[in-house]
Write a protein that holds these residues in place. Structure first.
Motif, short mmCIF file in Angstrom:
data_model
loop_
_atom_site.label_atom_id
_atom_site.label_comp_id
_atom_site.label_asym_id
_atom_site.label_seq_id
_atom_site.Cartn_x
_atom_site.Cartn_y
_atom_site.Cartn_z
N TYR A 215 0.58 -1.14 -0.01
CA TYR A 215 -0.07 0.04 0.14
C TYR A 215 0.79 1.33 0.19
O TYR A 215 0.59 2.19 -0.54
N ARG B 96 1.46 8.67 -10.39
CA ARG B 96 0.14 7.78 -10.18
C ARG B 96 -0.91 8.89 -9.50
O ARG B 96 -1.86 9.43 -9.87
N GLY C 126 -12.21 -0.52 -3.84
CA GLY C 126 -10.83 -0.97 -3.57
C GLY C 126 -10.11 0.27 -3.04
O GLY C 126 -8.84 0.56 -3.19
N TRP D 282 -8.66 7.77 -2.29
CA TRP D 282 -9.60 8.37 -3.16
C TRP D 282 -10.74 8.75 -2.51
O TRP D 282 -11.64 9.74 -3.10
N GLU E 284 -13.63 -1.96 0.44
CA GLU E 284 -12.44 -2.96 0.49
C GLU E 284 -12.69 -4.15 0.88
O GLU E 284 -13.77 -4.47 1.83
N ILE F 114 -10.22 -6.60 1.41
CA ILE F 114 -9.48 -7.28 2.29
C ILE F 114 -9.58 -6.92 3.84
O ILE F 114 -9.53 -5.69 3.83
N GLY G 264 -16.06 -5.69 1.81
CA GLY G 264 -16.78 -6.55 0.84
C GLY G 264 -16.35 -6.30 -0.55
O GLY G 264 -15.39 -5.30 -0.86
N SER H 250 -16.89 -5.28 -4.31
CA SER H 250 -18.16 -4.39 -4.93
C SER H 250 -18.93 -5.15 -5.78
O SER H 250 -20.18 -4.74 -6.08
N GLU I 297 -8.72 2.14 -8.33
CA GLU I 297 -7.46 2.15 -8.73
C GLU I 297 -7.31 0.50 -8.54
O GLU I 297 -6.93 0.15 -7.63
#
Ligand code: SAM
Length: 367
Positions: free
Chosen positions: A45, A54, A75, A82, A98, A100, A125, A127, A142
């Motif tokens: 990360y 980026r 994510g 974001w 998210e 994970i 969860g 999307s 992203e």
């Protein structure tokens, strides 16, 4: 010279050839591809949150599109990046998702400490299996791989456009393209052994553990020597997130050899547009967390000269998880002397053969 390390995974011992030289800024390095597996940690990360090239592009797109809008951040990662940026840009609300769990919990801690926490909702969860209301005006995701579609962006964003966005809603990024050029692997790592970076071993272990055993994982080349390219680069995968977005595609290109050398495969890399009318991020020529992916095609290096042509077909088809694509490559090298050499590679997201190609036989051995 390489050294050997052992990985024990699901009752098997895999010997991995590693380059004992420590990684240095700008030095080429061979890693397994990591982005398309649920093994993100703080280090991965942080390579993204510190990726200036980026981040500037995503920020500029959100500054333009987020004000007054409902934004969906698919994510969001452990840093809620974001969603926070959207709210700072003036979004009415940001919904961050998210999958994970540890990353979700860190994001939740970050959110609890934010002044603007009432403007952000965070969900755990995937999307593709969640329902959201109201629908978003803008979706930022992203989930772009070094191989543009490898993280499942086509399937996830097709679903987001169908179920989570208002009609006419927009996606950031706007477009991602994978380019390919003819190369020889050893030329990408001049003066170094063809061996994994030592620091990459924990990730190799996590991916094999996650999958349930070893397989021929895609090869990520950081800082490849760009002088090694033997042809121009051509697009082999195009993802138009605000246009005709295909979850499966097949592209054939002719890579014209521009100088004498040896070819044993192709190098692929990402071009990314967050807004339609900007200069794309070029992962091969800019400093960014995206690397290049090398695919072996021929069993041994084939000599080439200017005028020779490598005809390359790249096909993507959804894997059995319905999200991440498998890649299939086929190539015919035609020399000006009339010779033809054929090569191919199946590169599934997970599973498939282990040590099927000589490159993988050189990188791994078993006891
Ligand atoms: C490349 S990271 C990006 C993290 C952060 N957004 C950033 O830009 O720095 C992709 C993240 O998306 C998550 N992810 C991928 N597909 C997802 C989906 N369909 N739903 C929720 N999370 C997803 C992954 O778990 C990972 O944390």
């Amino acid at each position: 010279m390489h050294e050997t390390r052992e990985i024990k995974t699901h009752g098997r011992t895999v010997c991995v050839h590693v380059d004992p030289e420590p990684e240095r800024e700008g030095r080429p390095a061979l890693w397994p591809t990591v982005g398309e597996y649920p093994i993100y940690d703080q280090f991965l990360y942080s390579t993204m949150t510190t990726d200036h090239e980026r981040n500037e592009r995503f920020r500029a797109a959100l500054a333009k599109l987020a004000p007054g809008r409902h934004v969906l951040d698919i994510g969001t990662g452990e840093d809620l990046l974001w969603a926070r940026e959207s709210v700072q840009a003036g979004a009415r609300h940001a919904l961050a998702v998210e999958v994970i769990e540890p990353a979700f919990h860190k994001a939740a801690d970050t959110l609890a400490a934010l002044d603007q926490r009432d403007l952000i909702t965070l969900l755990l969860g995937e999307s593709t299996t969640l329902q959201f209301a109201p629908k978003a005006d803008v979706c930022v995701a992203e989930i772009i791989g070094s191989l543009a579609g490898a993280e499942g962006a086509a399937a996830v964003l097709t679903d987001a456009r169908n179920r989570h966005l208002v009609p006419g809603g927009l996606v950031v990024p706007h477009r991602a393209v994978t380019l390919a050029a003819a190369v020889r692997l050893s030329d990408l790592l001049p003066g170094q052994p063809v061996a994994f970076a030592e620091a990459s071993l924990p990730y190799l272990q996590s991916i094999f553990d996650w999958h349930g055993g070893p397989f021929d994982i895609r090869l990520r080349i950081e800082n490849p020597d760009t002088d090694a390219l033997l042809s121009d680069g051509r697009p082999v995968e195009v993802l138009d997130f605000n246009g005709e977005l295909r979850t499966e595609q097949r592209t054939t290109v002719r890579l014209a050899i521009t100088r004498a050398g040896h070819v044993d495969g192709v190098l692929t890399w990402l071009n990314l547009w967050c807004l339609p009318d900007e200069e794309p991020l070029d992962a091969l020529r800019m400093r960014t967390n995206w690397a290049s992916i090398y695919f072996p095609l021929f069993d041994r290096p084939v000599p080439v000269e200017p005028g020779d042509v490598l005809e390359l077909t790249v096909e993507t088809a959804l894997s059995d998880d319905g999200i991440h694509p498998d890649y299939h490559l086929g190539a015919t090298l035609r020399t000006t002397g009339g010779e033809e050499h054929h090569g191919s590679l199946a590169s599934p997201h997970h599973g498939g053969p282990f040590r099927a190609h000589p490159v993988y036989q050189a990188l791994f051995s078993t006891t």
